[in-house]
Motif scaffolding. Sequence first.
Motif, PDB file in Angstrom:
ATOM      1  N   ILE A 179     -13.540 -25.325  14.517  1.00 46.22           N
ATOM      2  CA  ILE A 179     -13.514 -25.935  13.182  1.00 46.22           C
ATOM      3  C   ILE A 179     -12.431 -27.006  13.209  1.00 46.22           C
ATOM      4  CG2 ILE A 179     -13.129 -25.559  10.725  1.00 46.22           C
ATOM      5  CD1 ILE A 179     -15.644 -24.234  11.776  1.00 46.22           C
ATOM      6  N   ARG A 180     -12.844 -28.259  13.146  1.00 47.71           N
ATOM      7  CA  ARG A 180     -11.868 -29.338  13.254  1.00 47.71           C
ATOM      8  C   ARG A 180     -11.509 -29.946  11.897  1.00 47.71           C
ATOM      9  NH1 ARG A 180     -16.625 -32.100  14.243  1.00 47.71           N
ATOM     10  NH2 ARG A 180     -16.806 -34.149  13.242  1.00 47.71           N
ATOM     11  N   GLY A 181     -12.211 -29.514  10.850  1.00 46.44           N
ATOM     12  CA  GLY A 181     -11.938 -30.066   9.532  1.00 46.44           C
ATOM     13  C   GLY A 181     -13.076 -29.729   8.584  1.00 46.44           C
ATOM     14  N   GLY A 182     -13.231 -30.543   7.569  1.00 44.46           N
ATOM     15  CA  GLY A 182     -14.294 -30.298   6.607  1.00 44.46           C
ATOM     16  C   GLY A 182     -14.557 -31.539   5.777  1.00 44.46           C
ATOM     17  N   ILE A 183     -15.596 -31.470   4.989  1.00 44.36           N
ATOM     18  CA  ILE A 183     -15.924 -32.543   4.051  1.00 44.36           C
ATOM     19  C   ILE A 183     -15.998 -31.933   2.656  1.00 44.36           C
ATOM     20  CG2 ILE A 183     -17.645 -34.237   3.322  1.00 44.36           C
ATOM     21  CD1 ILE A 183     -18.511 -34.534   6.186  1.00 44.36           C
ATOM     22  N   SER A 184     -15.260 -32.521   1.738  1.00 46.46           N
ATOM     23  CA  SER A 184     -15.340 -32.083   0.349  1.00 46.46           C
ATOM     24  C   SER A 184     -16.280 -33.006  -0.404  1.00 46.46           C
ATOM     25  CB  SER A 184     -13.953 -32.074  -0.301  1.00 46.46           C
ATOM     26  OG  SER A 184     -13.432 -33.382  -0.411  1.00 46.46           O
ATOM     27  N   VAL A 185     -17.009 -32.437  -1.334  1.00 45.54           N
ATOM     28  CA  VAL A 185     -17.948 -33.183  -2.171  1.00 45.54           C
ATOM     29  C   VAL A 185     -17.600 -32.879  -3.624  1.00 45.54           C
ATOM     30  CG1 VAL A 185     -20.359 -33.597  -2.748  1.00 45.54           C
ATOM     31  CG2 VAL A 185     -19.740 -32.930  -0.412  1.00 45.54           C
ATOM     32  N   THR A 186     -17.297 -33.902  -4.391  1.00 41.79           N
ATOM     33  CA  THR A 186     -16.991 -33.737  -5.810  1.00 41.79           C
ATOM     34  C   THR A 186     -18.064 -34.447  -6.618  1.00 41.79           C
ATOM     35  OG1 THR A 186     -14.620 -33.731  -5.297  1.00 41.79           O
ATOM     36  CG2 THR A 186     -15.245 -34.027  -7.603  1.00 41.79           C
ATOM     37  N   ILE A 187     -18.786 -33.684  -7.438  1.00 40.59           N
ATOM     38  CA  ILE A 187     -19.890 -34.263  -8.203  1.00 40.59           C
ATOM     39  C   ILE A 187     -19.690 -34.017  -9.695  1.00 40.59           C
ATOM     40  CG2 ILE A 187     -21.541 -34.014  -6.309  1.00 40.59           C
ATOM     41  CD1 ILE A 187     -22.643 -31.536  -7.692  1.00 40.59           C
ATOM     42  N   PRO A 188     -20.068 -34.975 -10.543  1.00 38.16           N
ATOM     43  CA  PRO A 188     -20.053 -34.719 -11.987  1.00 38.16           C
ATOM     44  C   PRO A 188     -21.068 -33.626 -12.302  1.00 38.16           C
ATOM     45  CG  PRO A 188     -20.274 -37.074 -11.510  1.00 38.16           C
ATOM     46  CD  PRO A 188     -20.501 -36.351 -10.224  1.00 38.16           C
ATOM     47  N   PHE A 189     -20.671 -32.681 -13.131  1.00 38.89           N
ATOM     48  CA  PHE A 189     -21.579 -31.571 -13.443  1.00 38.89           C
ATOM     49  C   PHE A 189     -21.418 -31.216 -14.907  1.00 38.89           C
ATOM     50  CE2 PHE A 189     -23.450 -27.348 -13.275  1.00 38.89           C
ATOM     51  CZ  PHE A 189     -24.502 -27.539 -12.397  1.00 38.89           C
ATOM     52  N   ASN A 190     -22.284 -31.789 -15.733  1.00 36.01           N
ATOM     53  CA  ASN A 190     -22.168 -31.613 -17.178  1.00 36.01           C
ATOM     54  C   ASN A 190     -23.016 -30.481 -17.723  1.00 36.01           C
ATOM     55  OD1 ASN A 190     -20.393 -33.843 -17.450  1.00 36.01           O
ATOM     56  ND2 ASN A 190     -22.130 -35.239 -17.311  1.00 36.01           N
ATOM     57  N   MET A 191     -23.676 -29.741 -16.844  1.00 35.32           N
ATOM     58  CA  MET A 191     -24.482 -28.610 -17.290  1.00 35.32           C
ATOM     59  C   MET A 191     -23.557 -27.473 -17.713  1.00 35.32           C
ATOM     60  SD  MET A 191     -27.189 -26.328 -15.108  1.00 35.32           S
ATOM     61  CE  MET A 191     -27.800 -24.762 -15.750  1.00 35.32           C
ATOM     62  N   GLY A 192     -23.551 -27.172 -19.004  1.00 39.98           N
ATOM     63  CA  GLY A 192     -22.696 -26.104 -19.500  1.00 39.98           C
ATOM     64  C   GLY A 192     -23.456 -24.810 -19.689  1.00 39.98           C
ATOM     65  N   ILE A 193     -22.736 -23.762 -20.040  1.00 39.03           N
ATOM     66  CA  ILE A 193     -23.364 -22.486 -20.355  1.00 39.03           C
ATOM     67  C   ILE A 193     -23.816 -22.542 -21.811  1.00 39.03           C
ATOM     68  CG2 ILE A 193     -22.993 -19.994 -20.538  1.00 39.03           C
ATOM     69  CD1 ILE A 193     -20.830 -20.283 -18.405  1.00 39.03           C
ATOM     70  N   PRO A 194     -25.088 -22.272 -22.104  1.00 37.68           N
ATOM     71  CA  PRO A 194     -25.595 -22.393 -23.483  1.00 37.68           C
ATOM     72  C   PRO A 194     -25.095 -21.258 -24.379  1.00 37.68           C
ATOM     73  CG  PRO A 194     -27.304 -21.499 -22.068  1.00 37.68           C
ATOM     74  CD  PRO A 194     -26.132 -21.848 -21.173  1.00 37.68           C
ATOM     75  N   LEU A 195     -23.794 -21.256 -24.621  1.00 37.61           N
ATOM     76  CA  LEU A 195     -23.194 -20.153 -25.375  1.00 37.61           C
ATOM     77  C   LEU A 195     -23.700 -20.110 -26.815  1.00 37.61           C
ATOM     78  CD1 LEU A 195     -21.229 -17.816 -25.529  1.00 37.61           C
ATOM     79  CD2 LEU A 195     -19.393 -19.453 -26.013  1.00 37.61           C
ATOM     80  N   PHE A 196     -23.764 -21.280 -27.479  1.00 36.36           N
ATOM     81  CA  PHE A 196     -24.173 -21.285 -28.888  1.00 36.36           C
ATOM     82  C   PHE A 196     -25.611 -20.790 -29.064  1.00 36.36           C
ATOM     83  CE2 PHE A 196     -25.940 -23.435 -32.655  1.00 36.36           C
ATOM     84  CZ  PHE A 196     -25.107 -22.888 -33.627  1.00 36.36           C
ATOM     85  N   PRO A 197     -26.592 -21.298 -28.277  1.00 32.74           N
ATOM     86  CA  PRO A 197     -27.952 -20.751 -28.417  1.00 32.74           C
ATOM     87  C   PRO A 197     -28.016 -19.257 -28.123  1.00 32.74           C
ATOM     88  CG  PRO A 197     -28.007 -22.830 -27.234  1.00 32.74           C
ATOM     89  CD  PRO A 197     -26.565 -22.453 -27.362  1.00 32.74           C
ATOM     90  N   LEU A 198     -27.254 -18.819 -27.103  1.00 35.62           N
ATOM     91  CA  LEU A 198     -27.235 -17.388 -26.788  1.00 35.62           C
ATOM     92  C   LEU A 198     -26.691 -16.582 -27.969  1.00 35.62           C
ATOM     93  CD1 LEU A 198     -25.969 -17.204 -23.082  1.00 35.62           C
ATOM     94  CD2 LEU A 198     -28.189 -16.497 -23.942  1.00 35.62           C
TER      95      LEU A 198
END
Length: 262
Positions: free
Chosen positions: A195-214
């Motif tokens: 293991i010589r290293g790694g790659i990080s991936v940062t993505i926008p993720f606006n999907m929330g938990i539907p707490l109010f409908p639940l």
Amino acid sequence: MVILLDPLNKIVKFRKTIIPFSAAWIFLIALSLFWNYINAADERETIAFGAARSFFNLIVITRDWNSRHGGVYVPVTAATQPNPYLEDPQRDVQVDDALELTKVNPAFMTRQISEIAEQREGIVFHITSLNPIRPENKPTPREAGFLRDFESGAKERGVFIKQDSTTLFFFMAPLQTETACLTCHSKQGYKEGDIRGGISVTIPFNMGIPLFPLLLGHVGIGLVGMLGILVAGKKLSRAYETIERQAAMDALTEIPNRQSFS
């Protein structure tokens, strides 16, 4: 003295009938809400991991294509200057007076792809290592922690992070040393499979938990259920009252029997 059911006794008996069923119903609704919330959170995390993992795998495949060709030559421009950390006697090739080419290795290519992805989609790739050749590849504290996890056998890591008012998903997976990688990394002591290293991936993720409908759905179901319990409780209370009256009255004469007197 004739024993009659006064209003207070009716209320007490009604409460004794309703309270246990109401408490059990509320408990079941709360348990269902908690269970559905946990499942929604798990589903959200599964989707985030799947999306980030797809980006990571695409970058790894692209890097593999580059390394299998021993690097790729591209024109030297203001945005693409020769890589000072690439030690290769054939790094730069002067084709003619108007065209100079420079070799782009997998790491350099990853950085350029990350710049384009961040500008267009807000997605950030970062190739990093605990022993980087290029200073810019130094890991952040979070990346360093994940890299140590990879050295201990972890396959991937991911976490939701908040940045201002935006939710991001940070994903990271390790890079294993392959034969084509040894050209640049053998001098660092790596061998194939390390293991010589790694790659990080940062993505926008606006999907929330539907707490109010639940919450709204469960409150609605809870109220309907409570209404049913109240109606059933009243019917049950009336049934108890009828039975008690029948027990205290003579069926033939319809006058109080001996159980009605004290």
